[in-house]
Design a protein around this motif. Sequence first.
Motif, PDB file in Angstrom:
ATOM      1  N   PHE A   1      -8.167  -5.919 -10.383  1.00 43.64           N
ATOM      2  CA  PHE A   1      -7.364  -4.784  -9.923  1.00 43.64           C
ATOM      3  C   PHE A   1      -8.232  -3.668  -9.351  1.00 43.64           C
ATOM      4  O   PHE A   1      -7.785  -2.901  -8.487  1.00 43.64           O
ATOM      5  N   ASP A   2      -9.475  -3.579  -9.804  1.00 46.55           N
ATOM      6  CA  ASP A   2     -10.381  -2.561  -9.254  1.00 46.55           C
ATOM      7  C   ASP A   2     -10.620  -2.782  -7.757  1.00 46.55           C
ATOM      8  O   ASP A   2     -10.771  -1.826  -6.989  1.00 46.55           O
ATOM      9  N   LEU A   3     -10.634  -4.057  -7.323  1.00 48.57           N
ATOM     10  CA  LEU A   3     -10.824  -4.372  -5.905  1.00 48.57           C
ATOM     11  C   LEU A   3      -9.584  -4.005  -5.087  1.00 48.57           C
ATOM     12  O   LEU A   3      -9.699  -3.580  -3.932  1.00 48.57           O
ATOM     13  N   ILE A   4      -8.408  -4.174  -5.686  1.00 54.49           N
ATOM     14  CA  ILE A   4      -7.166  -3.776  -5.007  1.00 54.49           C
ATOM     15  C   ILE A   4      -7.151  -2.264  -4.809  1.00 54.49           C
ATOM     16  O   ILE A   4      -6.799  -1.766  -3.729  1.00 54.49           O
ATOM     17  N   LYS A   5      -7.542  -1.526  -5.834  1.00 54.30           N
ATOM     18  CA  LYS A   5      -7.581  -0.063  -5.735  1.00 54.30           C
ATOM     19  C   LYS A   5      -8.566   0.380  -4.658  1.00 54.30           C
ATOM     20  O   LYS A   5      -8.294   1.327  -3.914  1.00 54.30           O
ATOM     21  N   SER A   6      -9.682  -0.296  -4.585  1.00 55.48           N
ATOM     22  CA  SER A   6     -10.687   0.040  -3.574  1.00 55.48           C
ATOM     23  C   SER A   6     -10.141  -0.193  -2.164  1.00 55.48           C
ATOM     24  O   SER A   6     -10.374   0.611  -1.257  1.00 55.48           O
ATOM     25  N   LYS A   7      -9.391  -1.279  -1.997  1.00 58.51           N
ATOM     26  CA  LYS A   7      -8.799  -1.591  -0.699  1.00 58.51           C
ATOM     27  C   LYS A   7      -7.782  -0.522  -0.299  1.00 58.51           C
ATOM     28  O   LYS A   7      -7.751  -0.072   0.860  1.00 58.51           O
ATOM     29  N   LEU A   8      -6.966  -0.094  -1.252  1.00 60.79           N
ATOM     30  CA  LEU A   8      -5.977   0.948  -0.967  1.00 60.79           C
ATOM     31  C   LEU A   8      -6.652   2.259  -0.596  1.00 60.79           C
ATOM     32  O   LEU A   8      -6.158   3.008   0.256  1.00 60.79           O
ATOM     33  N   SER A   9      -7.778   2.534  -1.236  1.00 63.15           N
ATOM     34  CA  SER A   9      -8.529   3.759  -0.921  1.00 63.15           C
ATOM     35  C   SER A   9      -8.955   3.769   0.543  1.00 63.15           C
ATOM     36  O   SER A   9      -8.887   4.798   1.217  1.00 63.15           O
ATOM     37  N   THR A  10      -9.390   2.624   1.044  1.00 64.55           N
ATOM     38  CA  THR A  10      -9.844   2.553   2.437  1.00 64.55           C
ATOM     39  C   THR A  10      -8.690   2.675   3.425  1.00 64.55           C
ATOM     40  O   THR A  10      -8.892   3.052   4.579  1.00 64.55           O
ATOM     41  N   LEU A  11      -7.464   2.354   2.969  1.00 62.87           N
ATOM     42  CA  LEU A  11      -6.298   2.417   3.847  1.00 62.87           C
ATOM     43  C   LEU A  11      -5.645   3.793   3.864  1.00 62.87           C
ATOM     44  O   LEU A  11      -4.790   4.070   4.706  1.00 62.87           O
ATOM     45  N   SER A  12      -6.047   4.662   2.922  1.00 60.68           N
ATOM     46  CA  SER A  12      -5.450   6.002   2.870  1.00 60.68           C
ATOM     47  C   SER A  12      -6.100   6.906   3.914  1.00 60.68           C
ATOM     48  O   SER A  12      -7.264   6.740   4.253  1.00 60.68           O
ATOM     49  N   ASN A  13      -5.325   7.847   4.422  1.00 60.23           N
ATOM     50  CA  ASN A  13      -5.813   8.775   5.453  1.00 60.23           C
ATOM     51  C   ASN A  13      -6.156  10.146   4.893  1.00 60.23           C
ATOM     52  O   ASN A  13      -6.867  10.909   5.549  1.00 60.23           O
ATOM     53  N   CYS A  14      -5.620  10.474   3.732  1.00 59.43           N
ATOM     54  CA  CYS A  14      -5.903  11.768   3.103  1.00 59.43           C
ATOM     55  C   CYS A  14      -7.068  11.609   2.129  1.00 59.43           C
ATOM     56  O   CYS A  14      -7.021  10.739   1.246  1.00 59.43           O
ATOM     57  N   ASP A  15      -8.084  12.459   2.295  1.00 55.17           N
ATOM     58  CA  ASP A  15      -9.272  12.356   1.437  1.00 55.17           C
ATOM     59  C   ASP A  15      -8.917  12.424  -0.044  1.00 55.17           C
ATOM     60  O   ASP A  15      -9.522  11.732  -0.873  1.00 55.17           O
ATOM     61  N   ILE A  16      -7.919  13.231  -0.380  1.00 55.17           N
ATOM     62  CA  ILE A  16      -7.551  13.398  -1.786  1.00 55.17           C
ATOM     63  C   ILE A  16      -7.012  12.099  -2.382  1.00 55.17           C
ATOM     64  O   ILE A  16      -7.132  11.851  -3.588  1.00 55.17           O
ATOM     65  N   ASN A  17      -6.448  11.221  -1.535  1.00 52.72           N
ATOM     66  CA  ASN A  17      -5.876   9.970  -2.028  1.00 52.72           C
ATOM     67  C   ASN A  17      -6.924   8.895  -2.279  1.00 52.72           C
ATOM     68  O   ASN A  17      -6.649   7.895  -2.949  1.00 52.72           O
ATOM     69  N   ILE A  18      -8.120   9.088  -1.750  1.00 49.06           N
ATOM     70  CA  ILE A  18      -9.208   8.143  -2.068  1.00 49.06           C
ATOM     71  C   ILE A  18      -9.471   8.181  -3.568  1.00 49.06           C
ATOM     72  O   ILE A  18      -9.590   7.140  -4.219  1.00 49.06           O
ATOM     73  N   GLU A  19      -9.511   9.395  -4.108  1.00 51.27           N
ATOM     74  CA  GLU A  19      -9.693   9.547  -5.554  1.00 51.27           C
ATOM     75  C   GLU A  19      -8.437   9.128  -6.312  1.00 51.27           C
ATOM     76  O   GLU A  19      -8.515   8.577  -7.408  1.00 51.27           O
ATOM     77  N   TYR A  20      -7.274   9.388  -5.725  1.00 52.18           N
ATOM     78  CA  TYR A  20      -6.011   9.019  -6.373  1.00 52.18           C
ATOM     79  C   TYR A  20      -5.972   7.512  -6.639  1.00 52.18           C
ATOM     80  O   TYR A  20      -5.619   7.063  -7.739  1.00 52.18           O
ATOM     81  N   PHE A  21      -6.323   6.712  -5.634  1.00 54.79           N
ATOM     82  CA  PHE A  21      -6.263   5.255  -5.798  1.00 54.79           C
ATOM     83  C   PHE A  21      -7.357   4.747  -6.733  1.00 54.79           C
ATOM     84  O   PHE A  21      -7.169   3.738  -7.418  1.00 54.79           O
ATOM     85  N   LYS A  22      -8.486   5.432  -6.779  1.00 51.34           N
ATOM     86  CA  LYS A  22      -9.539   5.021  -7.718  1.00 51.34           C
ATOM     87  C   LYS A  22      -9.076   5.193  -9.163  1.00 51.34           C
ATOM     88  O   LYS A  22      -9.492   4.460 -10.059  1.00 51.34           O
ATOM     89  N   ARG A  23      -8.202   6.175  -9.389  1.00 52.46           N
ATOM     90  CA  ARG A  23      -7.691   6.440 -10.747  1.00 52.46           C
ATOM     91  C   ARG A  23      -6.316   5.831 -10.976  1.00 52.46           C
ATOM     92  O   ARG A  23      -5.689   6.087 -12.005  1.00 52.46           O
ATOM     93  N   LEU A  24      -5.828   5.039 -10.031  1.00 51.60           N
ATOM     94  CA  LEU A  24      -4.459   4.514 -10.082  1.00 51.60           C
ATOM     95  C   LEU A  24      -4.192   3.718 -11.355  1.00 51.60           C
ATOM     96  O   LEU A  24      -4.965   2.830 -11.728  1.00 51.60           O
ATOM     97  N   MET A  25      -3.083   4.040 -12.010  1.00 54.93           N
ATOM     98  CA  MET A  25      -2.649   3.339 -13.210  1.00 54.93           C
ATOM     99  C   MET A  25      -1.144   3.046 -13.099  1.00 54.93           C
ATOM    100  O   MET A  25      -0.440   3.693 -12.319  1.00 54.93           O
ATOM    101  N   PRO A  26      -0.642   2.063 -13.872  1.00 55.19           N
ATOM    102  CA  PRO A  26       0.780   1.724 -13.799  1.00 55.19           C
ATOM    103  C   PRO A  26       1.697   2.910 -14.091  1.00 55.19           C
ATOM    104  O   PRO A  26       1.361   3.799 -14.861  1.00 55.19           O
TER     105      PRO A  26
END
Length: 782
Positions: free
Chosen positions: A14-39
């Motif tokens: 799941f850490d790899l999925i979060k990393s992929k989502l981080s690269t697809l986000s356009n807002c810098d703040i969401n890069i950190e959001y996806f790194k901390r993503l939880m259910p």
Amino acid sequence: MQNLTKETINATGFDLIKSKLSTLSNCDINIEYFKRLMPVKTLVELTEHLILSDKIYQLIIKENDVDIIKLSNLTNIILKLNIKGSYLSENEFEKLYNLLKVNLKIEKILSHFNIKIWKKLQKAKSNKKWIKLIEEKLDESFNIKSNASKKLLKLHKQKKLIEKNIDIKMNEHYENAKKKNWLQNENISWINERSVLPFKVSLKNKIQGIVHQHSASGKTAFIEPIEIVKLNNAKNQNEFDIYVEKKKILIELTICFNKIYTKIESINSFVNKYDRHLAIAKYAYQTNSIKPTFINDNTIKIKNSINPLIKDHTEPIPLNFEMSRNTDICIISGPNTGGKTVVLKSIGLYAIMAQCGIFIPADYFQIPFFDNVLSDIGDNQSIESGLSTFSSHMMNIKNIIDFTTSKSLILLDEIGTGTDPNSSMAIAQSILEEFSTKKMKLITTTHLINLKDWAARTKNVENAMMKFNKKNYSPTYEFLSGSPGSSYAIEILEKMKFEDKIVNRAKSLIGSETIKLDKLIDNIEKKESETELNNQRIKLKLKQLELESKKISNKEDKLNEKILEMEHNWGLDSYKYLNDVKKKIEKIIEKIRTENASKESIKNAQDTINKELTKSSEKINLKNKKSAISIQKNEIKIGKEFLVKSLNLTGFVESDLGTDDKLFLNISGKRIKVHYSDLCKAQKDKKKQNNKLHSKFEISNISSNKIDLRGLNVEDATFELDKFIDSAYMNNLVNIKIIHGTGTGALQKGIHSYLKKHKNIKKFNFAPLENGGYGATEITLF
């Protein structure tokens, strides 16, 4: 769902999925959001989360531009807007401007497609006046415009004048010094951002000015003439005045946005939220995924799923997995490297992804809402804690037992291994018996024979296996539920060409009961393979019978057409005969007239002839009516051609059958209402098929409202689809369905591109998940 452990996140990938989502986000703040993503914590919140992502996903599928530009983290900028006396820099206004423009674009998207759920979330809209305020003061590079204020414009003009005077005066001093041979070299130099003249040291007193520097040799003195010093001082003062005026402009502009601080904060929050769901939607599109379904019947159903972490590396085998509401534990067995652990990790990954609102790459995905996903996968040996692999596993499983509830998903890889075999079997069964009392969902892998036997004898526990190809002794990576799988360890030894004495000794040490059980498992696998093969043969036979049936039906239709053609030709011959007789009789009458017969006798002769002609005509019509093939109500379809017996004319159906059993036909361009009993199958005269409607359409009866285009390329699929839509339209079908599968997504995209341009399509969308989801499209015709 409770917070996942780092071990479960890493084990499932799941850490790899979060990393992929981080690269697809356009807002810098969401890069950190996806790194901390939880259910997500609750099903209500998750449902809304999925709907929001799906709305954007549907727009992406239809090739709409819903993407946004990259946006910086505006947290500090928004804080500055709320601090009295602070002001934004030009760079910070650029970031604010981009935020307002993005929000305006999103607003237009939501308005154009009328996405109500998203429109409700957009509390503050981008006022174009705010954007214009920034554009009036800053240029395209986000530097303050020279005309941002009257004073600034004046200062910029003064600056140009001073710089011009510096150039003129400096050139005058240069030419004068050069003429008098005072210069060491013939170049005006720059030192500390000031223009200076390279005077010979012995002649430096020839001019008033400031010596800024001497050359390394000591022969040159770099002098700034006093007149230039005064002009440069004036220039420096001018630049300071410009700085002060620019600061004033930025302060005034900041004050304008201070007043709408809360709205800017709301816009920033909304845009960040949109970007998070946009990233999820883009990833769903890249992986050809579907929205997961959550139900309360404690069932797991996965159809044709492909783990996104292995999709790009190999040719993956789709996973089909099901755990009924009555099954608490699923024990997967089979050969090494057969894919058991991959299945385990995939199910865990999907469960976590789904409860984080991420779509699943599958044709169908249904899962309960779990309160936690707990796992023991991989080697947990800890050197720091002094724990062996076995001890580490046991400690982890103990913690899992303590935290497990009836709503947990448990994943255990090779339970009980790491110690002596007898103890392993006893410990593994004991642990699973304890888990079974908790009524959760548990999936485990094993090679232990006693667990396979225990599963076969225990209620709410099910065996499953990974298939193995015995011909080439290699795994197929196909999952099959309901039966245990053999480890094929002895067979693999034989394939590797171990000496017979080693293989035979191994067999004797295993024991006869174990060998018997392995053979029993092997026989079960063979039976299931044979059953599957037989099912395929039956399906093939059914298709062949269906084709034969169609051939017979076509022959019957052709025979009926031939009969109608013969009857029609007979009718034409009869009329021709009557017309010939009429002409002969008219000649007789003409002859009587020329011979001066009385008018009364001529009239009586004409009446007699006409009566005979009418009787003959009626007999012909009667024979036509008797020979005409009657029709049933269910044969009446819009666009179909029929003969109206009372008129002896053909027409095309333009309406459905009414309650009075009447319908409208188009006969030679006229709309006529007739009773269905007055209709019969049309006689086809191949020489006179000039009706425009008939030449345009070849109407065929269709037995189903759906068409399967899987296996075709886009060109062939659209050709078949075009014919199907025409037939459906002319057969008065309103709702039809296309099955295109998911695959690479190329066929689905090609079909959707074709549907957008079709004039008879009112609307189309993917089918509900239970009816095929993103593997099928439902269409409504006009």
